[in-house]
Design an enzyme around this catalytic site. Structure first.
Site, mmCIF file in Angstrom:
data_model
loop_
_atom_site.group_PDB
_atom_site.id
_atom_site.type_symbol
_atom_site.label_atom_id
_atom_site.label_comp_id
_atom_site.label_asym_id
_atom_site.label_seq_id
_atom_site.Cartn_x
_atom_site.Cartn_y
_atom_site.Cartn_z
ATOM 1 N N HIS A 126 5.591 -0.832 -3.369
ATOM 2 C CA HIS A 126 5.981 -0.193 -4.696
ATOM 3 C C HIS A 126 7.137 0.462 -4.095
ATOM 4 C CE1 HIS A 126 5.960 3.640 -7.183
ATOM 5 N NE2 HIS A 126 5.056 2.872 -7.998
ATOM 6 N N ASP A 203 -0.476 2.691 2.621
ATOM 7 C CA ASP A 203 -0.102 3.323 1.135
ATOM 8 C C ASP A 203 -1.618 3.073 0.401
ATOM 9 O OD1 ASP A 203 0.179 4.114 -1.347
ATOM 10 O OD2 ASP A 203 2.242 2.947 -1.460
ATOM 11 N N GLN A 206 -3.399 2.578 -4.287
ATOM 12 C CA GLN A 206 -4.219 1.758 -5.053
ATOM 13 C C GLN A 206 -5.723 1.068 -4.461
ATOM 14 O OE1 GLN A 206 -3.628 1.305 -8.043
ATOM 15 N NE2 GLN A 206 -1.282 1.485 -8.329
ATOM 16 N N LYS A 229 -4.646 8.936 -9.365
ATOM 17 C CA LYS A 229 -5.276 7.612 -9.814
ATOM 18 C C LYS A 229 -6.539 7.589 -9.333
ATOM 19 C CE LYS A 229 -0.580 5.571 -8.291
ATOM 20 N NZ LYS A 229 -0.094 4.865 -9.645
ATOM 21 N N CYS A 367 7.602 -0.748 -10.677
ATOM 22 C CA CYS A 367 8.142 -0.144 -9.631
ATOM 23 C C CYS A 367 8.134 -1.064 -8.478
ATOM 24 C CB CYS A 367 7.399 1.270 -9.531
ATOM 25 S SG CYS A 367 7.705 2.268 -10.890
HETATM 26 N N1 7TS Z 1 2.064 3.181 -4.054
HETATM 27 C C1 7TS Z 1 1.582 2.295 -4.837
HETATM 28 C C2 7TS Z 1 0.850 1.198 -4.268
HETATM 29 C C3 7TS Z 1 1.270 2.699 -6.105
HETATM 30 O O1 7TS Z 1 0.697 1.718 -6.915
HETATM 31 C C4 7TS Z 1 2.214 3.697 -6.818
HETATM 32 C C5 7TS Z 1 2.021 4.009 -8.261
HETATM 33 C C6 7TS Z 1 2.670 4.366 -5.700
HETATM 34 C C7 7TS Z 1 2.805 4.336 -4.383
HETATM 35 C C8 7TS Z 1 3.456 5.861 -6.165
HETATM 36 O O2 7TS Z 1 2.447 6.702 -6.592
HETATM 37 P P1 7TS Z 1 2.761 8.220 -7.340
HETATM 38 O O3 7TS Z 1 1.456 8.612 -7.595
HETATM 39 O O4 7TS Z 1 3.393 8.889 -6.231
HETATM 40 O O5 7TS Z 1 3.684 8.163 -8.511
HETATM 41 N N2 7TS Z 1 1.799 2.927 -8.867
HETATM 42 C C9 7TS Z 1 2.272 2.813 -10.336
HETATM 43 C C10 7TS Z 1 1.549 1.768 -11.068
HETATM 44 O O6 7TS Z 1 1.501 0.631 -10.646
HETATM 45 N N3 7TS Z 1 1.997 2.208 -12.434
HETATM 46 O O7 7TS Z 1 2.460 3.353 -12.503
HETATM 47 C C11 7TS Z 1 2.336 3.893 -11.242
#
Ligand code: 7TS
Length: 408
Positions: A126, A203, A206, A229, A367
């Site tokens: 990401h 990370d 997910q 999430k 992203c």
């Molecule tokens: N890393 C991964 C693997 C992600 O899927 C996401 C967000 C992030 C980092 C960032 O997370 P945040 O909570 O700090 O924003 N992924 C997604 C997505 O797949 N669609 O919208 C956000």
């Protein structure tokens, strides 16, 4: 309760938003990798704390402040237990995965990494696990190396091993790709990294919401994830780090909470984890996150993983019956995320038309532009499942896909 097709309606009743109609059709929410919906217990916990218990933490002798502090610190212990960490000093609350990764890039950039030192990431990261390292590259002259991905969406582990040199200090990889759904073999990758004398960041944005996680077993040095999430609120996230490392790392932001003493001549910093928590923390969010964890554990992470895997297999099977379907990410170890394109239909049009039929999916680059480039596309459509999705919803999604296809 073990989620299954018999009790799923009862479970869905915990999530009021799932009863909504969108354009006069029942909502089919398949954008869970972006954010999950919240059970009533989480929303109630937020309302209850603001109505009955609100006070700033760690600074008041008064009753409410002490109660709020207790809830906040109990939440830290809850997170520690949930991921199998050794101590609550290893649990830093942040705003989310992105902030956790920026904190690490900054702090490790000060402590561990100098000009010419190498950081390994992967093609399927990401942007949150790419851009902070590029910013560090601009500031410090570190070198970024990238693990390639094969056509099925698996990381090439042989190539991973070959990337290490005596200048490599750190690996930072997604546990589960938010595009391909691939569950990367992070245990093995951690072992390789450690053999080479390097640290590893995982990370878990997910993975933590979808499978049992144990940081000691995984032996990662750092794990980052987001509350929103995993059925918790927005604005709260976690950085887990081994105490031996966090204790040596410099703070990321300065301000209240993170100090022990301040004078104009010299400031000393707080102990872990407060050293990394400048400013008033999201103490309502941390408590609500703990409630989300209670909810998940009552269902059982193994049960959730098993149920979502059933949904994944069913959806993969059904989607493959659609003419012109191209699925990206066909690893044997795949989480409940399916990115795809349908020949002759732009992913944005597909998303827009599905929305009109009540089906919420993600479209675009997710992203993760480098993985789009790897598969030679500008964007993809994506469905991603959560513990409250059903086979009937997948049927509705497939029927909607067929309808859209007929329009073209
Ligand atoms: N890393 C991964 C693997 C992600 O899927 C996401 C967000 C992030 C980092 C960032 O997370 P945040 O909570 O700090 O924003 N992924 C997604 C997505 O797949 N669609 O919208 C956000």
């Amino acid at each position: 309760m073990n989620p299954n097709s018999q009790n799923i309606e009862q479970l869905r009743a915990d999530f009021p938003i799932l009863g909504r109609q969108i354009y006069n059709r029942p909502l089919v929410y398949l954008d869970n990798a972006a954010t999950t919906q919240k059970p009533k217990c989480v929303v109630d916990a937020i309302a209850d704390e603001y109505y009955n218990l609100n006070a700033n933490v760690h600074r008041g002798v008064h009753y409410l402040s002490q109660q709020a502090t207790e809830l906040h610190e109990a939440a830290r212990i809850r997170v520690k237990e949930f991921i199998g960490a050794h101590s609550e000093r290893e649990i830093v609350f942040t705003r989310g995965t992105t902030e956790s990764l920026n904190l690490l890039a900054f702090s490790l950039g000060e402590w561990l990494l100098g000009e010419g030192d190498e950081v390994i990431i992967s093609t399927m990261e990401h942007h949150s696990n790419i851009v902070p390292w590029q910013m560090l590259r601009d500031r410090k002259g570190i070198v970024l190396k990238v693990i390639p991905v094969d056509d099925r969406g698996d990381l090439l582990l042989d190539e991973y091993e070959k990337l290490f040199t005596e200048r490599t200090k750190l690996v930072s990889v997604a546990h589960v790709s938010n595009v391909l759904g691939t569950i990367n073999p992070v245990d093995e990758m951690a072992e390789i990294a450690h053999d080479k004398g390097c640290l590893i960041i995982v990370d878990g944005a997910q993975s933590v919401p979808h499978m049992p996680i144990n940081v000691e077993q995984m032996d990662c040095d750092f794990l980052v994830f987001s509350g929103h999430k995993m059925y918790g609120p927005t604005g709260i996230g976690v950085l887990y780090g081994k105490e031996s490392l966090l204790s040596q790392m410099p703070p990321y932001q300065g301000g209240g909470e993170m100090i022990k003493t301040v004078s104009f001549e010299k400031t000393t910093y707080e102990e872990l984890p407060y050293k990394f928590e400048a400013g008033t923390p999201d103490y309502v969010g941390s408590h609500a996150l703990a409630i989300a964890i209670d909810y998940l554990e009552a269902l059982g992470m193994d049960n959730i993983a098993r149920y979502e895997d059933e949904l994944l297999r069913y959806a993969m099977e059904q989607m493959q019956t659609i003419e012109g379907m191209k699925i990206y990410g066909e690893s044997d170890k795949k989480d409940a995320v399916i990115s795809f394109n349908i020949e002759g239909i732009h992913h944005l049009d597909l998303g827009t038309l599905l929305d009109r039929l009540g089906v919420a999916i993600r479209t675009g680059h997710h992203c993760a532009q480098p993985v789009m480039q790897r598969f030679g596309v500008e964007g993809m459509a994506r469905v991603s499942f959560a513990l409250y999705n059903t086979k009937e919803e997948i049927d509705a999604f497939i029927a909607a896909l067929r309808r859209v296809q007929k329009m073209f």
